[in-house]
Design a protein around this motif. Structure first.
Motif, PDB file in Angstrom:
ATOM      1  N   PRO A  99       0.813  -1.229   0.000  1.00 14.22           N
ATOM      2  CA  PRO A  99       0.000   0.000   0.000  1.00 14.22           C
ATOM      3  C   PRO A  99       0.847   1.280   0.000  1.00 14.22           C
ATOM      4  CG  PRO A  99      -0.847  -1.550   1.613  1.00 14.22           C
ATOM      5  CD  PRO A  99       0.463  -2.111   1.114  1.00 14.22           C
ATOM      6  N   ARG A 100       2.073   1.195   0.525  1.00 14.25           N
ATOM      7  CA  ARG A 100       2.939   2.380   0.591  1.00 14.25           C
ATOM      8  C   ARG A 100       3.983   2.434  -0.531  1.00 14.25           C
ATOM      9  NH1 ARG A 100       2.535   0.557   5.968  1.00 14.25           N
ATOM     10  NH2 ARG A 100       4.554  -0.424   5.785  1.00 14.25           N
ATOM     11  N   VAL A 101       4.046   1.403  -1.360  1.00 13.32           N
ATOM     12  CA  VAL A 101       5.034   1.350  -2.440  1.00 13.32           C
ATOM     13  C   VAL A 101       4.542   2.169  -3.629  1.00 13.32           C
ATOM     14  CG1 VAL A 101       6.189  -0.183  -4.099  1.00 13.32           C
ATOM     15  CG2 VAL A 101       5.874  -0.924  -1.741  1.00 13.32           C
ATOM     16  N   ARG A 102       5.403   3.075  -4.094  1.00 19.19           N
ATOM     17  CA  ARG A 102       5.063   3.845  -5.297  1.00 19.19           C
ATOM     18  C   ARG A 102       5.200   2.919  -6.499  1.00 19.19           C
ATOM     19  NH1 ARG A 102       9.257   7.954  -4.659  1.00 19.19           N
ATOM     20  NH2 ARG A 102       9.394   7.716  -6.899  1.00 19.19           N
ATOM     21  N   ARG A 103       4.187   2.872  -7.327  1.00 23.42           N
ATOM     22  CA  ARG A 103       4.157   1.923  -8.441  1.00 23.42           C
ATOM     23  C   ARG A 103       5.267   2.200  -9.456  1.00 23.42           C
ATOM     24  NH1 ARG A 103       1.630   0.694  -4.653  1.00 23.42           N
ATOM     25  NH2 ARG A 103      -0.435  -0.187  -4.637  1.00 23.42           N
ATOM     26  N   ASP A 104       5.660   3.459  -9.611  1.00 25.21           N
ATOM     27  CA  ASP A 104       6.714   3.775 -10.585  1.00 25.21           C
ATOM     28  C   ASP A 104       8.094   3.339 -10.104  1.00 25.21           C
ATOM     29  OD1 ASP A 104       6.612   5.772  -8.598  1.00 25.21           O
ATOM     30  OD2 ASP A 104       7.509   7.252  -9.933  1.00 25.21           O
ATOM     31  N   SER A 105       8.251   3.063  -8.812  1.00 19.33           N
ATOM     32  CA  SER A 105       9.547   2.623  -8.301  1.00 19.33           C
ATOM     33  C   SER A 105       9.475   1.242  -7.643  1.00 19.33           C
ATOM     34  CB  SER A 105      10.092   3.647  -7.301  1.00 19.33           C
ATOM     35  OG  SER A 105       9.230   3.746  -6.188  1.00 19.33           O
ATOM     36  N   ALA A 106       8.403   0.514  -7.885  1.00 12.27           N
ATOM     37  CA  ALA A 106       8.220  -0.801  -7.255  1.00 12.27           C
ATOM     38  C   ALA A 106       9.325  -1.778  -7.650  1.00 12.27           C
ATOM     39  CB  ALA A 106       6.848  -1.371  -7.616  1.00 12.27           C
ATOM     40  N   GLU A 107       9.732  -1.747  -8.905  1.00 11.11           N
ATOM     41  CA  GLU A 107      10.780  -2.669  -9.360  1.00 11.11           C
ATOM     42  C   GLU A 107      12.113  -2.368  -8.669  1.00 11.11           C
ATOM     43  OE1 GLU A 107      12.404  -4.468 -13.556  1.00 11.11           O
ATOM     44  OE2 GLU A 107      10.561  -3.302 -13.520  1.00 11.11           O
ATOM     45  N   ALA A 108      12.444  -1.094  -8.528  1.00 10.59           N
ATOM     46  CA  ALA A 108      13.672  -0.707  -7.833  1.00 10.59           C
ATOM     47  C   ALA A 108      13.611  -1.112  -6.363  1.00 10.59           C
ATOM     48  CB  ALA A 108      13.902   0.794  -7.953  1.00 10.59           C
ATOM     49  N   TYR A 109      12.447  -0.949  -5.759  1.00 19.52           N
ATOM     50  CA  TYR A 109      12.271  -1.343  -4.362  1.00 19.52           C
ATOM     51  C   TYR A 109      12.451  -2.859  -4.218  1.00 19.52           C
ATOM     52  CZ  TYR A 109      10.168  -2.013   0.227  1.00 19.52           C
ATOM     53  OH  TYR A 109       9.943  -2.368   1.526  1.00 19.52           O
ATOM     54  N   LEU A 110      11.900  -3.623  -5.135  1.00 18.44           N
ATOM     55  CA  LEU A 110      12.058  -5.075  -5.115  1.00 18.44           C
ATOM     56  C   LEU A 110      13.536  -5.455  -5.203  1.00 18.44           C
ATOM     57  CD1 LEU A 110      10.903  -7.990  -5.282  1.00 18.44           C
ATOM     58  CD2 LEU A 110      10.832  -7.664  -7.763  1.00 18.44           C
ATOM     59  N   GLN A 111      14.273  -4.808  -6.093  1.00 16.28           N
ATOM     60  CA  GLN A 111      15.701  -5.106  -6.242  1.00 16.28           C
ATOM     61  C   GLN A 111      16.464  -4.762  -4.968  1.00 16.28           C
ATOM     62  OE1 GLN A 111      17.053  -6.755  -8.941  1.00 16.28           O
ATOM     63  NE2 GLN A 111      18.647  -6.981  -7.442  1.00 16.28           N
TER      64      GLN A 111
END
Length: 163
Positions: A48-60
């Motif tokens: 819910p708090r993850v920005r969708r445009d940076s979700a991939e970077a957050y996952l990495q």
């Protein structure tokens, strides 16, 4: 779109790439699968708090930290030398360059993480620093040392294979 539907779509579209990235870090398909799964569980908890445009970077970032944390915990403990009998076969879509991958596993974990983030995943120094939780100077020094270690390990492996 509902939260679970959004995350499901994110998971489906990114899992294979995440598993391949984790494999580049750890060199073991079973461990790579566990790292990727653990990372997705952590990302889901924060979805819910993850920005969708940076979700991939957050996952990495999450995957890199899981890998590095696991390596820190293993230091000083006994290590098993035998492979478990139920090792998952590698993904046929991942082109293995045996000598390079073998040499990459000889590079210390933080240096390996820097190399994978910078050259396999093609992240900038700043993005790699964010994923590793360190300064850009640390990424640069870990990358330089990692390249030196990788080069030496690769040349050693290559020479021993020819003999």
């Amino acid at each position: 779109m509902r939260r679970d539907d959004e995350f499901s779509q994110f998971f489906t579209s990114r899992f294979d790439q995440a598993r391949r990235s984790a494999y580049a870090l750890c060199g073991n398909w079973s461990e790579a699968e566990e790292i990727a799964q653990h990372a997705f569980v952590k990302v889901y908890a924060k979805w819910p708090r993850v920005r969708r445009d940076s979700a991939e970077a957050y996952l990495q970032t999450v995957m890199t930290r899981i890998f590095l944390d696991a390596r820190r915990r293993v230091r000083g403990r006994e290590r098993s030398v035998a492979e478990p009998p139920d090792v998952v076969s590698h993904d046929a879509s991942w082109p293995e360059q045996h000598g390079l991958l073998r040499a990459l596993q000889e590079v210390p974990p933080r240096q390996r993480a820097a190399l994978v983030l910078r050259f396999v995943l093609d992240l900038s120094v700043e993005q790699a620093a964010a994923a590793m939780g360190c300064s850009t100077g640390t990424v640069k020094s870990q990358t330089a040392r990692g390249l030196e270690t990788l080069r030496a390990a690769y040349l050693t492996n290559d020479t021993s294979e020819r003999a």
